[in-house]
Every structure is written in structure tokens, then in C-alpha cells.
Design a protein around this motif. Structure first.
Motif, short mmCIF file in Angstrom:
data_model
loop_
_atom_site.label_atom_id
_atom_site.label_comp_id
_atom_site.label_asym_id
_atom_site.label_seq_id
_atom_site.Cartn_x
_atom_site.Cartn_y
_atom_site.Cartn_z
N SER A 20 51.54 -9.98 93.17
CA SER A 20 50.22 -9.41 93.16
C SER A 20 49.32 -9.41 91.89
CB SER A 20 50.43 -7.82 93.61
OG SER A 20 51.26 -7.14 92.32
N THR A 53 40.99 -11.89 95.44
CA THR A 53 40.69 -12.50 93.92
C THR A 53 41.63 -13.59 93.67
OG1 THR A 53 41.55 -10.58 92.89
CG2 THR A 53 39.13 -10.69 93.31
N SER A 80 52.56 -2.50 97.11
CA SER A 80 52.00 -1.58 98.02
C SER A 80 51.28 -1.78 99.19
CB SER A 80 51.19 -0.64 97.08
OG SER A 80 50.20 -1.18 96.64
N GLN A 133 43.00 -5.03 99.10
CA GLN A 133 42.63 -6.30 98.32
C GLN A 133 43.74 -7.48 98.42
OE1 GLN A 133 42.35 -3.49 96.89
NE2 GLN A 133 40.35 -3.10 96.50
N HIS A 134 44.93 -7.07 98.43
CA HIS A 134 45.91 -7.86 98.56
C HIS A 134 46.21 -8.42 99.94
CE1 HIS A 134 49.96 -9.48 97.24
NE2 HIS A 134 50.27 -9.11 98.61
P1 FAD Z 1 51.54 -0.88 93.11
O1 FAD Z 1 50.27 -0.66 93.77
O2 FAD Z 1 51.77 -0.40 91.70
O3 FAD Z 1 52.67 -0.94 94.08
C1 FAD Z 1 54.01 -1.03 93.60
C2 FAD Z 1 54.92 -0.72 94.81
O4 FAD Z 1 56.23 -1.14 94.74
C3 FAD Z 1 54.79 0.51 95.55
O5 FAD Z 1 54.31 0.43 96.95
C4 FAD Z 1 56.17 1.12 95.50
O6 FAD Z 1 56.64 2.11 96.33
C5 FAD Z 1 57.05 -0.12 95.32
N1 FAD Z 1 58.22 -0.09 94.58
C6 FAD Z 1 58.54 0.81 93.19
N2 FAD Z 1 59.85 0.50 92.93
C7 FAD Z 1 60.50 -0.13 93.76
C8 FAD Z 1 61.73 -0.59 94.13
N3 FAD Z 1 62.75 -0.17 93.38
N4 FAD Z 1 61.67 -1.10 95.43
C9 FAD Z 1 60.92 -1.50 96.35
N5 FAD Z 1 59.75 -1.25 96.22
C10 FAD Z 1 59.26 -0.52 95.01
N6 FAD Z 1 45.32 -7.13 94.01
C11 FAD Z 1 46.25 -7.81 94.53
O7 FAD Z 1 47.40 -8.12 94.70
N7 FAD Z 1 45.35 -9.35 94.65
C12 FAD Z 1 44.11 -9.48 94.70
O8 FAD Z 1 43.70 -10.38 94.81
C13 FAD Z 1 43.49 -8.33 94.16
N8 FAD Z 1 42.02 -8.28 93.81
C14 FAD Z 1 41.53 -7.02 93.69
C15 FAD Z 1 40.14 -7.18 93.38
C16 FAD Z 1 39.39 -5.93 93.02
C17 FAD Z 1 38.08 -5.95 93.05
C18 FAD Z 1 40.19 -4.71 92.89
C19 FAD Z 1 39.26 -3.56 92.55
C20 FAD Z 1 41.42 -4.82 92.77
C21 FAD Z 1 42.16 -5.82 93.04
N9 FAD Z 1 43.57 -5.87 93.27
C22 FAD Z 1 44.16 -7.16 93.99
C23 FAD Z 1 44.49 -4.77 93.04
C24 FAD Z 1 44.79 -3.96 94.11
O9 FAD Z 1 43.62 -2.86 94.31
C25 FAD Z 1 46.17 -3.22 93.74
O10 FAD Z 1 45.98 -2.32 92.77
C26 FAD Z 1 47.32 -4.31 93.82
O11 FAD Z 1 47.33 -4.97 94.60
C27 FAD Z 1 48.50 -3.24 93.64
O12 FAD Z 1 49.64 -4.15 93.44
P2 FAD Z 1 51.12 -3.80 93.35
O13 FAD Z 1 51.24 -3.63 94.92
O14 FAD Z 1 52.02 -4.72 93.02
O15 FAD Z 1 51.40 -2.72 92.40
#
Ligand code: FAD
Length: 316
Positions: free
Chosen positions: A231, A249, A264, A268-269
Motif C-alpha cells: 500500500s 497513485t 484496510s 484509493q487502494h
Molecule cells: P491502514 O489504513 O493503516 O490499514 C492497516 C490494516 O491492517 C487495517 O485494516 C488493520 O485492521 C490491519 N491490521 C493491523 N494489524 C494486523 C494484523 N496483525 N493482521 C492482519 N491485519 C492487520 N493508498 C494506496 O494503497 N494506494 C494508493 O495509490 C493511494 N493513493 C492515495 C491518493 C490520495 C490522494 C490519498 C489521499 C490517499 C491515497 N492512498 C493510497 C492512501 C489510502 O487512503 C490509505 O491511507 C492507505 O491505502 C492505507 O494503507 P494500509 O491499508 O496499508 O494502512
């Protein structure tokens, strides 16, 4: 008015998307009552294209085009189009093709439509279906220019075998122009599938807690012969290289299987991965939005589920 298709290769071998765009071009040609001609650059496997309905291959062998140079590729494709009297160019959705497309479009004064997901709805007028709103919907688009460039989404049309006797002709053009940029070398992680070409992508997010925990993600990818992805926050934090960031992005993913671990499922993902055929989610929060977009979900701790999954897969 034949159809030209630009087929991509690497180290003399076709990339998987070459057979998809060849199949697509053959279908477009069939609908138009004409034939499809492939432009193949520095590839040693040209005869394979006949399997996918290509009737002529223009074989270009040119050291100046190693590694890929978008301007040179645009020049070769436009010369091929002129030579064949073609009106349609089919390309893939790879980053190389997307880099070449606007150069080609400007040069040929051609309408370019990327992210196409199906065979043309009609060829007179020329109407096609493509994804819209970051893969959340579809648009039906008419291309009105005389020359048309069609960018086909990876894995959307698939490969279709329509065996044809393909003639292979050498096609040489002089590339005298000084190209303003030239990649001198490409560093690749040896033996790993790339996100664009992989059938399976194993992707992980902030739920993994830190870069030190990526060993199990790489192990899972190795067992499955998959590419690794992540991500956006993960690459922003420097846990993984930016080249692995997928989403709106980042890189688009259109694999057959996408496994999201500790991600999560932010909009955007999902925008960048929703074209994958089957999506599997592993997350310890049953309310994580990704579960709504997934085909299969495992509610559990990634640090328990992933090692167990690796062990089970090794038994096969
Ligand atoms: P988090 O939102 O922190 O989620 C982590 C997840 O892990 C949670 O659901 C949690 O329950 C889970 N977790 C925690 N511990 C464990 C465990 N031990 N075992 C299993 N699960 C667990 N994001 C992208 O990915 N790609 C993009 O291209 C992108 N473009 C963006 C563009 C804009 C303009 C904006 C504003 C945001 C963009 N984002 C993008 C960011 C996006 O909004 C999210 O913030 C991002 O995708 C969240 O990343 P994540 O799911 O890794 O982290």
C-alpha cells in the motif's frame, strides 16, 4: 485498412501481454473485415504470434531500441502504420506502452483510449468500453479520429487462439534522431515476477507493523511464484520500494489473484487493484472495508495466518 499491434518483448522473448494484445488486435481486425499486423522489436519468437491470429509480423532488430525507448518505438509504430495503410493501433496498458501512447497520438493526430476492457462494441462508428472513475464504473467511448489508438487493460480480454500462418518480414527504419533521453541499463530484481505481468500478486500494508516483517510476505510470494506489492503508506514510510506501491497513485494491478494482507481497503487502494480477477483479504479487523470488495476473506492475525498458509502451500 489493417490493424497494427505493438507487441512487447524482453530479452528476445514476448511478454505475456503481447499475446493478449495480439488476440485483441485479431478480434478488431475480424470485426473490421481486415487483418492484423504485429510490430515486434528485438524479439526472437515472432512465429508465436500466428497462434493468436496475426497474419504478418514486422520484425525490427535494432540495437538503438535496447532498452526500450518510447520515442523510437513511437517512430517505428507510426512508420509501420504508414507502410500497412492501417487505421487502428492496439497497445497494452504497460508503463512502456502508456509512455509511448501520447507520443504516438500526437504524431498520428490519433484519438487514444486507454483501459479498454472488451472487444469493440462497433467499428462504424468506433465504440469501445473502458473503465472510468478509477475502475468504479465503465464508459462507452466513441473515437472519431481517422486513426485510433486502443490501450487494452491487462487480463481484461485474455488470450484467444485463432491459429493463422503468419508471414515474418524484416522491417528496418533509420532512427537517426538524437533521442533526448536514453536509459542505459535496467536494474531488475532477478527471478521475481513484475507487478504488471504477474498472475498472482501478494500485497501487504501497514498492518505488517514494519519492514522487518516482510520476510513472510516474500516467502509467500516465492511459494506462489507471485510478485510483491504494498500500500502507499508502506512505500511512503520507506518500508518497501516505491515501485511496489499499488493503487490510484501507484501501479495498477490486473492479476488473476490479488492477496491483500494487513491492508484496510481504502478507496484509493481499491481503485488500482479492482481489475484483479480474484481478491483475497487477510485482516484482523472484520470491519475492514476490503472485505466488502473481496471474493474471499480471512479474519485473523497476519502473523499467524500467513506462516500457516505458507506451510500448507508447500505441501502441494
Ligand atoms: P491502514 O489504513 O493503516 O490499514 C492497516 C490494516 O491492517 C487495517 O485494516 C488493520 O485492521 C490491519 N491490521 C493491523 N494489524 C494486523 C494484523 N496483525 N493482521 C492482519 N491485519 C492487520 N493508498 C494506496 O494503497 N494506494 C494508493 O495509490 C493511494 N493513493 C492515495 C491518493 C490520495 C490522494 C490519498 C489521499 C490517499 C491515497 N492512498 C493510497 C492512501 C489510502 O487512503 C490509505 O491511507 C492507505 O491505502 C492505507 O494503507 P494500509 O491499508 O496499508 O494502512
Amino acid at each position: 485498412m489493417s490493424v497494427i499491434v505493438y507487441t512487447e518483448s524482453e530479452n528476445g522473448k514476448f511478454k505475456k501481454n503481447a499475446f493478449e494484445v495480439a488476440s485483441y488486435a485479431s478480434e478488431v481486425a475480424r470485426q473490421m473485415g481486415t487483418t492484423a499486423t504485429a510490430v515486434s522489436i528485438n524479439c526472437m519468437e515472432n512465429a508465436l504470434l500466428g497462434t493468436y491470429g496475426i497474419s504478418k509480423v514486422l520484425n525490427v532488430q535494432n540495437e538503438k531500441m535496447k532498452p526500450f525507448n518510447a520515442k523510437a518505438a513511437a517512430e517505428v509504430v507510426s512508420k509501420a502504420l504508414e507502410a500497412e495503410g492501417a487505421s487502428v493501433v492496439v497497445i497494452s496498458s504497460s508503463s512502456d506502452a502508456k509512455y509511448m501512447a501520447p507520443l504516438l497520438s500526437a504524431r498520428l493526430k490519433a484519438g487514444y483510449v486507454p483501459n479498454i476492457v472488451a472487444a469493440p462494441e462497433s467499428t462504424t462508428p468506433f465504440k469501445i468500453k473502458r473503465t472510468a472513475f478509477s475502475n468504479k464504473g465503465f464508459a462507452h467511448t466513441e473515437i472519431k479520429t481517422d486513426i485510433k489508438i486502443l490501450g487494452v487493460s491487462n487480463n481484461a480480454f485474455g488470450t484467444v487462439e485463432t491459429p493463422t500462418d503468419a508471414s515474418i518480414e524484416d522491417f528496418s527504419i533509420s532512427l537517426d534522431a538524437e533521442f533526448k533521453t536514453k536509459s542505459t541499463d535496467i536494474d531488475k530484481v532477478v527471478g521475481k515476477a513484475t507487478i504488471a505481468d504477474a498472475d498472482i500478486v501478494v500485497s501487504a500494508g501497514r498492518g505488517l507493523k514494519g519492514p522487518e516483517n516482510w520476510g513472510m510476505i516474500e516467502d509467500l510470494a516465492d511459494v506462489l511464484g507471485a510478485a510483491t506489492a504494498c500500500s502507499k503508506p508502506v512505500s511512503d514510510l520507506g518500508w518497501r520500494p516505491h515501485g511496489e506501491h499499488v493503487g490510484q497513485t501507484g501501479k495498477p494491478v490486473a492479476s488473476n489473484l490479488y492477496i491483500a494482507i494487513g491492508i484496510s481497503g481504502a478507496i484509493q487502494h481499491l481503485a488500482g487493484v479492482s481489475s484483479s480477477k480474484t481478491k483475497v483479504v487477510i485482516n484482523n479487523d472484520p470491519e475492514a472495508p476490503f472485505f466488502k470488495a473481496a471474493d474471499y476473506g480471512i479474519v485473523g492475525d497476519a502473523f499467524e495466518v500467513v506462516p500457516e498458509l505458507i506451510e500448507k502451500l508447500k505441501e502441494f
